[in-house]
Design a protein around this motif. Structure first.
Motif, PDB file in Angstrom:
ATOM      1  N   ASP A 208      -7.147  10.116  16.492  1.00  0.00           N
ATOM      2  CA  ASP A 208      -6.264   9.774  17.618  1.00  0.00           C
ATOM      3  C   ASP A 208      -5.445   8.520  17.301  1.00  0.00           C
ATOM      4  N   LEU A 209      -6.082   7.548  16.666  1.00  0.00           N
ATOM      5  CA  LEU A 209      -5.365   6.328  16.314  1.00  0.00           C
ATOM      6  C   LEU A 209      -4.284   6.604  15.269  1.00  0.00           C
ATOM      7  N   ARG A 210      -4.577   7.481  14.310  1.00  0.00           N
ATOM      8  CA  ARG A 210      -3.568   7.837  13.300  1.00  0.00           C
ATOM      9  C   ARG A 210      -2.374   8.529  13.955  1.00  0.00           C
ATOM     10  N   ASP A 211      -2.651   9.438  14.878  1.00  0.00           N
ATOM     11  CA  ASP A 211      -1.549  10.116  15.579  1.00  0.00           C
ATOM     12  C   ASP A 211      -0.710   9.118  16.368  1.00  0.00           C
ATOM     13  N   GLY A 212      -1.383   8.198  17.048  1.00  0.00           N
ATOM     14  CA  GLY A 212      -0.646   7.176  17.793  1.00  0.00           C
ATOM     15  C   GLY A 212       0.179   6.291  16.882  1.00  0.00           C
ATOM     16  N   TRP A 213      -0.368   5.969  15.696  1.00  0.00           N
ATOM     17  CA  TRP A 213       0.371   5.141  14.744  1.00  0.00           C
ATOM     18  C   TRP A 213       1.631   5.853  14.248  1.00  0.00           C
ATOM     19  N   ARG A 214       1.518   7.178  14.014  1.00  0.00           N
ATOM     20  CA  ARG A 214       2.708   7.932  13.580  1.00  0.00           C
ATOM     21  C   ARG A 214       3.798   7.877  14.645  1.00  0.00           C
ATOM     22  N   GLU A 215       3.420   8.037  15.897  1.00  0.00           N
ATOM     23  CA  GLU A 215       4.408   7.954  16.972  1.00  0.00           C
ATOM     24  C   GLU A 215       5.028   6.559  17.041  1.00  0.00           C
ATOM     25  N   PHE A 216       4.216   5.536  16.830  1.00  0.00           N
ATOM     26  CA  PHE A 216       4.679   4.153  16.909  1.00  0.00           C
ATOM     27  C   PHE A 216       5.577   3.802  15.722  1.00  0.00           C
ATOM     28  N   SER A 217       5.106   4.063  14.516  1.00  0.00           N
ATOM     29  CA  SER A 217       5.812   3.598  13.314  1.00  0.00           C
ATOM     30  C   SER A 217       7.061   4.411  13.007  1.00  0.00           C
ATOM     31  N   SER A 218       7.193   5.609  13.592  1.00  0.00           N
ATOM     32  CA  SER A 218       8.367   6.442  13.307  1.00  0.00           C
ATOM     33  C   SER A 218       9.597   5.992  14.087  1.00  0.00           C
ATOM     34  N   ARG A 219       9.435   5.035  14.982  1.00  0.00           N
ATOM     35  CA  ARG A 219      10.545   4.559  15.813  1.00  0.00           C
ATOM     36  C   ARG A 219      10.818   3.092  15.483  1.00  0.00           C
ATOM     37  N   GLN A 220      11.913   2.859  14.770  1.00  0.00           N
ATOM     38  CA  GLN A 220      12.201   1.500  14.303  1.00  0.00           C
ATOM     39  C   GLN A 220      12.326   0.513  15.443  1.00  0.00           C
ATOM     40  N   TRP A 221      12.949   0.925  16.533  1.00  0.00           N
ATOM     41  CA  TRP A 221      13.174   0.009  17.639  1.00  0.00           C
ATOM     42  C   TRP A 221      11.868  -0.519  18.212  1.00  0.00           C
ATOM     43  N   ILE A 222      10.801   0.299  18.176  1.00  0.00           N
ATOM     44  CA  ILE A 222       9.529  -0.175  18.719  1.00  0.00           C
ATOM     45  C   ILE A 222       8.907  -1.220  17.805  1.00  0.00           C
ATOM     46  N   TRP A 223       8.736  -0.875  16.515  1.00  0.00           N
ATOM     47  CA  TRP A 223       7.969  -1.799  15.673  1.00  0.00           C
ATOM     48  C   TRP A 223       8.724  -3.087  15.371  1.00  0.00           C
ATOM     49  N   VAL A 224      10.062  -3.020  15.370  1.00  0.00           N
ATOM     50  CA  VAL A 224      10.823  -4.258  15.159  1.00  0.00           C
ATOM     51  C   VAL A 224      10.647  -5.214  16.341  1.00  0.00           C
ATOM     52  N   VAL A 225      10.768  -4.699  17.559  1.00  0.00           N
ATOM     53  CA  VAL A 225      10.633  -5.572  18.737  1.00  0.00           C
ATOM     54  C   VAL A 225       9.191  -6.049  18.876  1.00  0.00           C
ATOM     55  N   VAL A 226       8.235  -5.209  18.536  1.00  0.00           N
ATOM     56  CA  VAL A 226       6.839  -5.650  18.586  1.00  0.00           C
ATOM     57  C   VAL A 226       6.601  -6.768  17.580  1.00  0.00           C
ATOM     58  N   ALA A 227       7.185  -6.651  16.371  1.00  0.00           N
ATOM     59  CA  ALA A 227       7.061  -7.736  15.387  1.00  0.00           C
ATOM     60  C   ALA A 227       7.704  -9.020  15.921  1.00  0.00           C
ATOM     61  N   GLN A 228       8.862  -8.882  16.558  1.00  0.00           N
ATOM     62  CA  GLN A 228       9.503 -10.036  17.186  1.00  0.00           C
ATOM     63  C   GLN A 228       8.568 -10.682  18.210  1.00  0.00           C
ATOM     64  N   PHE A 229       7.958  -9.845  19.061  1.00  0.00           N
ATOM     65  CA  PHE A 229       7.120 -10.380  20.129  1.00  0.00           C
ATOM     66  C   PHE A 229       5.819 -10.972  19.606  1.00  0.00           C
ATOM     67  N   SER A 230       5.352 -10.520  18.446  1.00  0.00           N
ATOM     68  CA  SER A 230       4.140 -11.129  17.903  1.00  0.00           C
ATOM     69  C   SER A 230       4.361 -12.626  17.665  1.00  0.00           C
ATOM     70  N   LEU A 231       5.552 -12.992  17.210  1.00  0.00           N
ATOM     71  CA  LEU A 231       5.875 -14.406  16.998  1.00  0.00           C
ATOM     72  C   LEU A 231       6.221 -15.102  18.314  1.00  0.00           C
ATOM     73  N   MET A 232       6.977 -14.406  19.172  1.00  0.00           N
ATOM     74  CA  MET A 232       7.327 -15.004  20.461  1.00  0.00           C
ATOM     75  C   MET A 232       6.089 -15.310  21.290  1.00  0.00           C
TER      76      MET A 232
END
Length: 414
Positions: A208-232
């Motif tokens: 289930d976690l692998r499937d969720g990761w595929r959905e997450f990592s396949s969308r650039q807009w999500i992981w870029v903003v999440v990386a931004q927010f990790s620092l913010m």
């Protein structure tokens, strides 16, 4: 029925009431916990850092498991359990503060309970909203939920500070626990219709976690903003959780001044609701990320020793920007991510956004001692600005478009 007709829907009304009361309980907590700990005999900024880190760390450790749970089990039941767990943590903190038995490991363990509850609740909340709200009114539903929560933040910041001044942190924490318990009861009354969520074949947690990761990592807009927010979030946790209260205690006027800061931010989020109810940008993520730039303002003003009214005004701006960001972000996720994996993707969002938060809390106290409180606050503001500018370089962030609004159906001929 217009968008505000959502308020007449029983399930939405229950969810709105539960979230409003729960956030009211949460709004008591920052002032009560921060000044309750700082006022303990021998407590220092590092003591507060340890307790807040104990609360924040489980949010990172358990959030992925929370996403799997919320995609597997009825989300209303998951939310109910999370609210009751939150109540248990705050009641324990209240009892320790009121009895005077406050060993640091026990305080940290009680704070950790609320962190676990948050890790479980957030993915379930993100996923339950589209189960209750029709797709064409998602942004309005998110905005109305935000309105209730933001009003609670205003009331909680004011009442929480007053309760700490008049009665002490222990009683304020007890009130928080009672509110979480009431919210749990309200969510328990939320009956979901059978078959509302697609149910696929049951897999292992890792699958289930692998499937969720595929959905997450396949969308650039999500992981870029999440990386931004990790620092913010690292910078904001340090400034709001430790450095700001420390500066308030030393030179701004103590808990009353910090309550004014939190109230200014909360009033800003209410004003942000009025914007988010009407704003329909064609590029929602681009607009959302641009709104992160002004959020550095109050931290910079704190670092520059600005007068309290200016700092509160900066907090108001932060509140407006964060509210509009949150509505645009949540609505876009709920539209773009399949319902059956939405909570897992939300858990990756939460994990990535919060993963450096404990580090910010842990380093805030030593940074204040090494560089001075003001210099540490200015460093936090710089991190917010630079991380936001980096996110704007992403094509996925700049180019994602909202769906065109559907044309209303023509009435049938008589």
């Amino acid at each position: 029925m217009n968008d505000l007709g959502l308020l007449r829907d029983r399930r939405f009304a229950l969810l709105l009431a539960a979230r409003t009361i729960s956030v009211l309980g949460s709004a008591f907590a920052p002032v009560a916990l921060a000044f309750g700990v700082l006022n303990l005999p021998g407590a220092t900024a590092s003591t507060l850092s340890v307790v807040l880190t104990a609360e924040a760390l489980p949010m990172v450790v358990f959030t992925l498991v929370g996403g799997v749970i919320a995609d597997r089990l009825p989300r209303n039941r998951v939310l109910t359990a999370a609210e009751f767990l939150m109540a248990a943590g705050f009641f324990a903190l209240a009892v320790m503060m009121l009895t005077g038995w406050t060993p640091l490991p026990a305080l940290s363990a009680a704070a950790a309970l609320s962190g676990v509850a948050t890790a479980v609740a957030f993915p379930a909340l993100t996923g339950i909203i589209p189960e209750v709200v029709p797709e064409d009114r998602l942004q309005t539903g998110n905005a109305l939920l935000g309105l209730g929560m933001n009003v609670s933040r205003v009331a909680g910041a004011v009442l929480g500070g007053g309760a700490v001044v008049l009665f002490g942190g222990g009683w304020a924490l007890a009130v928080s626990g009672a509110m979480f318990a009431v919210a749990g009861v309200l969510v328990a009354l939320l009956r979901m219709k059978p078959g509302e969520r697609p149910r696929g074949e049951r897999h292992s947690v890792l699958a289930d976690l692998r499937d969720g990761w595929r959905e997450f990592s396949s969308r650039q807009w999500i992981w870029v903003v999440v990386a931004q927010f990790s620092l913010m979030i690292m910078a904001i946790q340090a400034s709001h959780g430790v450095l700001g209260p420390l500066l308030a205690k030393e030179s701004l006027g103590g808990p009353a001044a910090w309550s004014a800061f939190l109230a200014g931010e909360a009033v800003g989020t209410i004003a942000g609701v009025l914007v988010s109810l009407r704003l329909r940008p064609k590029r929602p993520i681009l607009v959302a990320v641009l709104l992160c730039l002004p959020t550095a303002l109050p931290t910079a003003l704190l670092g520059l020793d600005a007068p309290l009214w200016g700092i509160v005004a900066g907090a108001f701006v932060l509140g407006v920007c964060f509210d509009v960001f949150g509505v645009l972000w949540m609505t876009t996720m709920q539209r773009e991510i399949p319902a059956e994996s939405l909570s897992r993707v939300s858990s990756y969002d939460m994990l990535g956004s919060l993963m450096f938060g404990p580090l910010g809390l842990l380093l805030a106290g030593p940074a204040a001692s090494l560089f001075g409180i003001e210099a540490a606050l200015l460093g936090c503001a710089v991190i917010v600005v630079l991380s936001t500018l980096a996110a704007l370089l992403s094509p996925g962030v700049r180019n994602l478009r909202a769906p065109e609004p559907k044309a209303p159906l023509e009435p049938a001929s008589p």
